[in-house]
Write a protein that holds these residues in place. Structure first.
Motif, PDB file in Angstrom:
ATOM      1  N   ASP A  24     -16.463  53.711  29.395  1.00 46.98           N
ATOM      2  CA  ASP A  24     -15.322  53.993  28.131  1.00 46.98           C
ATOM      3  C   ASP A  24     -15.150  52.571  27.236  1.00 46.98           C
ATOM      4  O   ASP A  24     -15.028  52.407  26.123  1.00 46.98           O
ATOM      5  N   PHE A  25     -15.281  51.497  28.010  1.00 44.61           N
ATOM      6  CA  PHE A  25     -15.497  50.181  27.354  1.00 44.61           C
ATOM      7  C   PHE A  25     -16.398  49.699  26.341  1.00 44.61           C
ATOM      8  O   PHE A  25     -16.123  49.665  25.163  1.00 44.61           O
ATOM      9  N   SER A  26     -17.623  50.431  26.631  1.00 41.50           N
ATOM     10  CA  SER A  26     -18.727  50.207  25.724  1.00 41.50           C
ATOM     11  C   SER A  26     -18.471  51.332  24.389  1.00 41.50           C
ATOM     12  O   SER A  26     -18.839  50.811  23.529  1.00 41.50           O
ATOM     13  N   ARG A  27     -17.854  52.270  24.730  1.00 42.68           N
ATOM     14  CA  ARG A  27     -17.605  53.533  23.708  1.00 42.68           C
ATOM     15  C   ARG A  27     -16.563  52.819  22.829  1.00 42.68           C
ATOM     16  O   ARG A  27     -16.810  52.941  21.552  1.00 42.68           O
ATOM     17  N   ILE A  28     -15.699  52.469  23.257  1.00 41.66           N
ATOM     18  CA  ILE A  28     -14.600  51.823  22.580  1.00 41.66           C
ATOM     19  C   ILE A  28     -14.788  50.702  21.843  1.00 41.66           C
ATOM     20  O   ILE A  28     -14.371  50.426  20.714  1.00 41.66           O
ATOM     21  N   ALA A  29     -15.520  49.673  22.303  1.00 42.93           N
ATOM     22  CA  ALA A  29     -16.061  48.558  21.591  1.00 42.93           C
ATOM     23  C   ALA A  29     -17.017  48.879  20.392  1.00 42.93           C
ATOM     24  O   ALA A  29     -16.734  48.346  19.434  1.00 42.93           O
ATOM     25  N   LYS A  30     -17.661  49.923  20.607  1.00 43.03           N
ATOM     26  CA  LYS A  30     -18.444  50.380  19.348  1.00 43.03           C
ATOM     27  C   LYS A  30     -17.585  50.806  18.339  1.00 43.03           C
ATOM     28  O   LYS A  30     -17.818  50.699  16.975  1.00 43.03           O
ATOM     29  N   LYS A  31     -16.542  51.795  18.698  1.00 42.83           N
ATOM     30  CA  LYS A  31     -15.863  52.515  17.827  1.00 42.83           C
ATOM     31  C   LYS A  31     -14.894  51.698  17.199  1.00 42.83           C
ATOM     32  O   LYS A  31     -14.643  51.919  15.978  1.00 42.83           O
ATOM     33  N   THR A  32     -14.662  50.319  17.717  1.00 41.47           N
ATOM     34  CA  THR A  32     -13.502  49.334  17.283  1.00 41.47           C
ATOM     35  C   THR A  32     -14.056  48.268  16.514  1.00 41.47           C
ATOM     36  O   THR A  32     -13.361  47.467  16.553  1.00 41.47           O
ATOM     37  N   SER A  33     -15.257  48.175  16.409  1.00 36.27           N
ATOM     38  CA  SER A  33     -15.979  47.021  15.622  1.00 36.27           C
ATOM     39  C   SER A  33     -15.619  46.809  14.341  1.00 36.27           C
ATOM     40  O   SER A  33     -15.073  47.788  13.731  1.00 36.27           O
ATOM     41  N   PHE A  34     -15.607  45.621  13.885  1.00 39.03           N
ATOM     42  CA  PHE A  34     -14.983  45.359  12.568  1.00 39.03           C
ATOM     43  C   PHE A  34     -15.801  46.211  11.689  1.00 39.03           C
ATOM     44  O   PHE A  34     -15.259  46.930  10.638  1.00 39.03           O
ATOM     45  N   GLN A  35     -17.194  46.185  11.751  1.00 42.15           N
ATOM     46  CA  GLN A  35     -17.808  47.155  10.721  1.00 42.15           C
ATOM     47  C   GLN A  35     -17.487  48.646  10.734  1.00 42.15           C
ATOM     48  O   GLN A  35     -17.309  49.533   9.717  1.00 42.15           O
ATOM     49  N   ALA A  36     -17.455  49.077  11.946  1.00 40.01           N
ATOM     50  CA  ALA A  36     -17.163  50.457  12.133  1.00 40.01           C
ATOM     51  C   ALA A  36     -15.570  50.830  11.731  1.00 40.01           C
ATOM     52  O   ALA A  36     -15.398  51.879  10.864  1.00 40.01           O
ATOM     53  N   MET A  37     -14.657  49.919  11.820  1.00 40.00           N
ATOM     54  CA  MET A  37     -13.331  50.103  11.288  1.00 40.00           C
ATOM     55  C   MET A  37     -13.372  49.993   9.784  1.00 40.00           C
ATOM     56  O   MET A  37     -12.475  50.353   8.950  1.00 40.00           O
ATOM     57  N   LYS A  38     -14.230  49.242   9.218  1.00 40.04           N
ATOM     58  CA  LYS A  38     -14.285  48.695   7.532  1.00 40.04           C
ATOM     59  C   LYS A  38     -14.905  50.172   7.186  1.00 40.04           C
ATOM     60  O   LYS A  38     -14.299  50.347   5.831  1.00 40.04           O
ATOM     61  N   GLU A  39     -15.759  50.593   7.594  1.00 42.61           N
ATOM     62  CA  GLU A  39     -16.515  51.727   7.067  1.00 42.61           C
ATOM     63  C   GLU A  39     -15.732  52.809   7.103  1.00 42.61           C
ATOM     64  O   GLU A  39     -15.782  53.782   6.147  1.00 42.61           O
ATOM     65  N   LYS A  40     -14.524  53.037   7.876  1.00 37.49           N
ATOM     66  CA  LYS A  40     -13.630  54.175   8.125  1.00 37.49           C
ATOM     67  C   LYS A  40     -12.262  53.773   7.338  1.00 37.49           C
ATOM     68  O   LYS A  40     -11.386  54.384   7.493  1.00 37.49           O
ATOM     69  N   SER A  41     -12.068  52.410   6.378  1.00 39.93           N
ATOM     70  CA  SER A  41     -10.814  51.953   6.167  1.00 39.93           C
ATOM     71  C   SER A  41     -10.269  53.011   5.087  1.00 39.93           C
ATOM     72  O   SER A  41      -9.143  53.038   5.207  1.00 39.93           O
ATOM     73  N   LYS A  42     -10.974  53.771   4.298  1.00 37.99           N
ATOM     74  CA  LYS A  42     -10.434  54.463   3.262  1.00 37.99           C
ATOM     75  C   LYS A  42      -9.759  55.807   3.973  1.00 37.99           C
ATOM     76  O   LYS A  42      -8.724  55.921   3.498  1.00 37.99           O
ATOM     77  N   GLU A  43     -10.362  56.191   5.190  1.00 35.41           N
ATOM     78  CA  GLU A  43      -9.487  57.112   5.829  1.00 35.41           C
ATOM     79  C   GLU A  43      -8.651  56.968   6.635  1.00 35.41           C
ATOM     80  O   GLU A  43      -7.765  57.771   6.765  1.00 35.41           O
TER      81      GLU A  43
END
Length: 298
Positions: free
Chosen positions: A241-260
């Motif tokens: 769970d921790f590994s999955r959440i870390a990947k999902k909430t990385s800065f790059q991942a959140m920036k790529e989805k920021s428009k959404e």
């Protein structure tokens, strides 16, 4: 506070449209000597906030603007929902409740009636705020609710807030860094002085229901930081769970989805996640203060 992305985007984009019609002198209001955005809150809202009733299982996240509270909020939402094991139907019900009740993304945002509406939200409520302790509703510190306080080195916070101020339609831009820096050091920005914010929260460092974590600590080892947060709030997750959440909430991942996730606000919010080294931060601190003020602030 809100899990409802549509509602969050709607609030901000409506405010952006309204800001075009408001003269600069009316963009901010002062409450107890501190400035706030007039399109997101009001003195009446702050007065009504005193009546807010905290619950013992509330998850409260506090941090000055541009210390990483949007990131932390998303991380904690992921941790909480994973621990709670909400079904898809339960999650839809929670999202719909927030939309129907017109919940805002920060405790201090919204109309004065928001605190009555908050009573109707199901537990566990995740509540975000930029406020220091003395402006929080009395029930928060008097209850058994746990508060996670996010801090960030002052140099990065100042630089990030400078860019945010000059790109955010709801705030009044500065013509130069020198002008901005004078306002930052004197607390003439929205949410006041970051140094005062740090010093005040430091008085609660030994409080049993308060934990402090730094942006730098989370960036250095997000999984370890999340494990500390989960232990503090009593969340139970497995290693995967921790590994999955870390990947999902990385800065790059959140920036790529920021428009959404944040609409037009995404480009303003997600600028950079770089960290200055502690020596640079210390030099910044020192040259901003006398020796006595410097050591007091530390």
């Amino acid at each position: 506070m809100s899990r409802n992305r549509e509602r969050f985007i709607e609030i901000l984009e409506n405010s952006f449209s309204q800001s075009e019609k408001i003269p600069p002198e009316n963009m901010l209001f002062s409450y107890r000597g501190i400035l706030y955005p007039a399109l997101l809150s009001s003195p009446e809202t702050f007065e009504a906030m005193k009546s807010f009733e905290a619950r013992s299982d509330d998850v409260i996240l506090a941090g000055y603007p541009k210390t990483g509270t949007n990131w932390l909020g998303q991380v904690v939402r992921e941790l909480e929902s994973t621990d709670a094991k909400y079904t898809e139907e339960e999650m839809k019900e929670r999202i719909n409740a927030e939309k129907k009740l017109e919940i805002f993304p920060r405790l201090e945002f919204g109309d004065p009636g928001i605190y009555e509406r908050l009573k109707k939200l199901p537990s566990r409520r995740i509540i975000l705020t930029h406020l220091p302790p003395h402006l929080l509703p009395p029930s928060i510190l008097q209850s058994k609710a746990k508060i996670l306080v996010l801090i960030r080195n002052p140099k990065d916070t100042a630089v990030s807030y400078y860019h945010f101020y000059n790109n955010m339609p709801l705030l009044v831009s500065f013509t130069s860094w020198d002008e901005y820096f004078a306002a930052f050091m004197s607390g003439k920005l929205t949410w006041g002085s970051y140094i005062d914010h740090l010093v005040e929260w430091n008085n609660y460092i030994d409080h049993e229901n308060i934990m402090m974590i730094s942006y730098e600590e989370l960036k250095e080892d997000q999984v370890l930081g999340m494990k500390k947060i989960a232990a503090f709030f009593g969340f139970s997750l497995c290693e995967e769970d921790f590994s999955r959440i870390a990947k999902k909430t990385s800065f790059q991942a959140m920036k790529e989805k920021s428009k959404e996730t944040h609409g037009k606000f995404g480009d303003i919010l997600f600028r950079t996640d770089k960290i200055q080294n502690i020596k640079d931060a210390a030099i910044f601190y020192f040259y901003s203060y006398s020796w006595d003020e410097y050591f007091t602030a530390l």
